[in-house]
Design a protein around this motif. Structure first.
Motif, PDB file in Angstrom:
ATOM      1  N   THR A 103       0.846  -1.186   0.000  1.00  0.00           N
ATOM      2  CA  THR A 103       0.000   0.000   0.000  1.00  0.00           C
ATOM      3  C   THR A 103       0.881   1.235   0.000  1.00  0.00           C
ATOM      4  O   THR A 103       1.684   1.424   0.913  1.00  0.00           O
ATOM      5  CB  THR A 103      -0.938   0.035   1.223  1.00  0.00           C
ATOM      6  OG1 THR A 103      -1.719  -1.166   1.265  1.00  0.00           O
ATOM      7  CG2 THR A 103      -1.874   1.232   1.145  1.00  0.00           C
ATOM      8  N   LEU A 104       0.728   2.033  -1.033  1.00  0.00           N
ATOM      9  CA  LEU A 104       1.441   3.312  -1.133  1.00  0.00           C
ATOM     10  C   LEU A 104       0.462   4.410  -0.726  1.00  0.00           C
ATOM     11  O   LEU A 104      -0.400   4.810  -1.507  1.00  0.00           O
ATOM     12  CB  LEU A 104       1.934   3.538  -2.562  1.00  0.00           C
ATOM     13  CG  LEU A 104       3.146   2.707  -2.990  1.00  0.00           C
ATOM     14  CD1 LEU A 104       3.254   2.659  -4.510  1.00  0.00           C
ATOM     15  CD2 LEU A 104       4.419   3.278  -2.395  1.00  0.00           C
ATOM     16  N   ARG A 105       0.574   4.851   0.517  1.00  0.00           N
ATOM     17  CA  ARG A 105      -0.331   5.883   1.029  1.00  0.00           C
ATOM     18  C   ARG A 105      -0.046   7.251   0.428  1.00  0.00           C
ATOM     19  O   ARG A 105      -0.938   8.097   0.329  1.00  0.00           O
ATOM     20  CB  ARG A 105      -0.213   5.958   2.556  1.00  0.00           C
ATOM     21  CG  ARG A 105      -0.729   4.742   3.290  1.00  0.00           C
ATOM     22  CD  ARG A 105      -2.228   4.715   3.317  1.00  0.00           C
ATOM     23  NE  ARG A 105      -2.739   3.539   4.023  1.00  0.00           N
ATOM     24  CZ  ARG A 105      -4.021   3.273   4.167  1.00  0.00           C
ATOM     25  NH1 ARG A 105      -4.920   4.100   3.665  1.00  0.00           N
ATOM     26  NH2 ARG A 105      -4.415   2.184   4.798  1.00  0.00           N
ATOM     27  N   ASP A 106       1.208   7.456   0.024  1.00  0.00           N
ATOM     28  CA  ASP A 106       1.569   8.751  -0.543  1.00  0.00           C
ATOM     29  C   ASP A 106       2.893   8.604  -1.281  1.00  0.00           C
ATOM     30  O   ASP A 106       3.740   7.783  -0.906  1.00  0.00           O
ATOM     31  CB  ASP A 106       1.707   9.798   0.569  1.00  0.00           C
ATOM     32  CG  ASP A 106       1.707  11.228   0.051  1.00  0.00           C
ATOM     33  OD1 ASP A 106       1.485  11.422  -1.163  1.00  0.00           O
ATOM     34  OD2 ASP A 106       1.911  12.158   0.862  1.00  0.00           O
ATOM     35  N   VAL A 107       3.059   9.383  -2.331  1.00  0.00           N
ATOM     36  CA  VAL A 107       4.333   9.516  -3.042  1.00  0.00           C
ATOM     37  C   VAL A 107       4.493  10.990  -3.399  1.00  0.00           C
ATOM     38  O   VAL A 107       3.596  11.581  -4.012  1.00  0.00           O
ATOM     39  CB  VAL A 107       4.390   8.653  -4.325  1.00  0.00           C
ATOM     40  CG1 VAL A 107       5.697   8.923  -5.077  1.00  0.00           C
ATOM     41  CG2 VAL A 107       4.272   7.178  -3.997  1.00  0.00           C
ATOM     42  N   THR A 108       5.617  11.582  -3.008  1.00  0.00           N
ATOM     43  CA  THR A 108       5.886  12.982  -3.324  1.00  0.00           C
ATOM     44  C   THR A 108       7.326  13.120  -3.804  1.00  0.00           C
ATOM     45  O   THR A 108       8.194  12.326  -3.437  1.00  0.00           O
ATOM     46  CB  THR A 108       5.652  13.907  -2.115  1.00  0.00           C
ATOM     47  OG1 THR A 108       6.504  13.496  -1.028  1.00  0.00           O
ATOM     48  CG2 THR A 108       4.205  13.857  -1.654  1.00  0.00           C
ATOM     49  N   VAL A 109       7.551  14.138  -4.608  1.00  0.00           N
ATOM     50  CA  VAL A 109       8.884  14.422  -5.140  1.00  0.00           C
ATOM     51  C   VAL A 109       9.123  15.925  -5.021  1.00  0.00           C
ATOM     52  O   VAL A 109       8.207  16.723  -5.250  1.00  0.00           O
ATOM     53  CB  VAL A 109       9.007  13.996  -6.620  1.00  0.00           C
ATOM     54  CG1 VAL A 109      10.430  14.206  -7.127  1.00  0.00           C
ATOM     55  CG2 VAL A 109       8.579  12.543  -6.805  1.00  0.00           C
ATOM     56  N   CYS A 110      10.336  16.318  -4.654  1.00  0.00           N
ATOM     57  CA  CYS A 110      10.673  17.738  -4.632  1.00  0.00           C
ATOM     58  C   CYS A 110      12.140  17.928  -5.017  1.00  0.00           C
ATOM     59  O   CYS A 110      12.954  17.009  -4.901  1.00  0.00           O
ATOM     60  CB  CYS A 110      10.360  18.375  -3.280  1.00  0.00           C
ATOM     61  SG  CYS A 110      11.198  17.638  -1.884  1.00  0.00           S
ATOM     62  N   ARG A 111      12.441  19.117  -5.493  1.00  0.00           N
ATOM     63  CA  ARG A 111      13.796  19.449  -5.942  1.00  0.00           C
ATOM     64  C   ARG A 111      14.233  20.733  -5.257  1.00  0.00           C
ATOM     65  O   ARG A 111      13.487  21.707  -5.207  1.00  0.00           O
ATOM     66  CB  ARG A 111      13.801  19.601  -7.473  1.00  0.00           C
ATOM     67  CG  ARG A 111      15.130  19.991  -8.075  1.00  0.00           C
ATOM     68  CD  ARG A 111      15.109  19.807  -9.606  1.00  0.00           C
ATOM     69  NE  ARG A 111      13.959  20.414 -10.248  1.00  0.00           N
ATOM     70  CZ  ARG A 111      13.892  21.704 -10.604  1.00  0.00           C
ATOM     71  NH1 ARG A 111      14.902  22.511 -10.337  1.00  0.00           N
ATOM     72  NH2 ARG A 111      12.805  22.157 -11.214  1.00  0.00           N
ATOM     73  N   TYR A 112      15.459  20.750  -4.734  1.00  0.00           N
ATOM     74  CA  TYR A 112      15.949  21.905  -3.996  1.00  0.00           C
ATOM     75  C   TYR A 112      17.467  22.004  -4.133  1.00  0.00           C
ATOM     76  O   TYR A 112      18.140  21.029  -4.494  1.00  0.00           O
ATOM     77  CB  TYR A 112      15.541  21.820  -2.524  1.00  0.00           C
ATOM     78  CG  TYR A 112      16.001  20.582  -1.803  1.00  0.00           C
ATOM     79  CD1 TYR A 112      17.187  20.565  -1.070  1.00  0.00           C
ATOM     80  CD2 TYR A 112      15.262  19.403  -1.870  1.00  0.00           C
ATOM     81  CE1 TYR A 112      17.622  19.415  -0.407  1.00  0.00           C
ATOM     82  CE2 TYR A 112      15.687  18.253  -1.224  1.00  0.00           C
ATOM     83  CZ  TYR A 112      16.866  18.280  -0.493  1.00  0.00           C
ATOM     84  OH  TYR A 112      17.290  17.129   0.133  1.00  0.00           O
TER      85      TYR A 112
END
Length: 257
Positions: A243-252
């Motif tokens: 179960t993938l409850r959430d997937v997020t990606v960010c760049r900094y």
């Protein structure tokens, strides 16, 4: 009747009903028993409806808002993204015997090479207090006769706008796994005729798993970057529920040495 007028009428009606039951409660100690018996029955019927409303309202208001893009980001984040699958409802909630290259919305594709598919997929509504994403994805794997299973996440064009080797791309996944499983995140960046790939294993601890890709360690032609996508690769997934409850990606920006 306009919405504003209806709102005023509802407020006046609510105030009137509230005053009535406030008076009844104050006079209950001296009220005639026949009157009190009727009021008690009315109050019980009203209480049952109110409790039902409160229960349903608490449940819905506790859920993450559909379309939410809220999640923790590092300081100085230049770009961030939660795929649509985890933000909003899909037209088709569930699938069985899922075929190879099955698309889930516009951004996510399931890849496998099973001869006989015993995979099921279901989008579910996140309801836990700690959930930030409105929706999750559940993957049930029964017999697995293939050699690979992965989810490909196509990042939007904004993902590579201004991308340089002086930046870090962070991937976060909130996971629930029925039994231990190796999961790898592979970042793919297409620049000109070449595709740069970086692979990291997601930590096996339950809950949020975070990996960071330092772009300084890849041979990237910054002037020719065209697109990027992310693969989540599941090793030996047979007889497991993921179960993938959430997937997020960010760049900094990375810290200068």
């Amino acid at each position: 009747m306009g919405r504003k007028t209806e709102g005023v009428m509802n407020a006046l009606l609510h105030a009137r009903v509230l005053r009535r039951w406030t008076r009844a409660a104050r006079k209950a100690g001296a009220a005639e028993l026949q009157v009190l018996r009727v009021q008690r029955q009315q109050a019980r019927e009203l209480s049952a409806r109110l409790n039902e409303l409160i229960y349903l309202a608490d449940g819905r208001l506790a859920m993450p808002r559909i379309g939410s893009k809220a999640f923790a980001r590092p300081a100085g984040t230049l770009w961030s993204w939660r795929p649509q699958l985890w933000r909003g409802p899909l037209p088709q909630k569930g699938m069985t015997a899922v075929a190879a290259r099955t698309t889930l919305g516009d951004e996510v594709t399931l890849f496998h090479d099973c001869k006989v598919s015993e995979l099921t997929l279901r989008q579910l509504r996140n309801t836990r207090e700690e959930d930030l994403a409105p929706f999750g994805l559940r993957l049930d794997v029964f017999r697995f006769d293939g050699s690979f299973l992965s989810l490909a996440l196509d990042m939007p064009p904004e993902a590579v706008e201004g991308m340089t080797r002086r930046q870090i791309l962070r991937v976060s996944a909130v996971l629930e796994i029925e039994k231990p499983l190796e999961i790898f995140a592979r970042l793919n960046i297409n620049h000109g005729p070449n595709t740069e790939q970086m692979v990291q294993e997601l930590p096996r601890n339950r809950g949020e798993a975070i990996v960071e890709f330092d772009l300084a360690y890849c041979d990237l032609n910054e002037k020719r970057i065209e697109k990027a996508w992310l693969d989540l690769i599941f090793e030996g997934p047979e007889m497991n529920q993921i179960t993938l409850r959430d997937v997020t990606v960010c760049r900094y920006p990375r810290a200068e040495l």
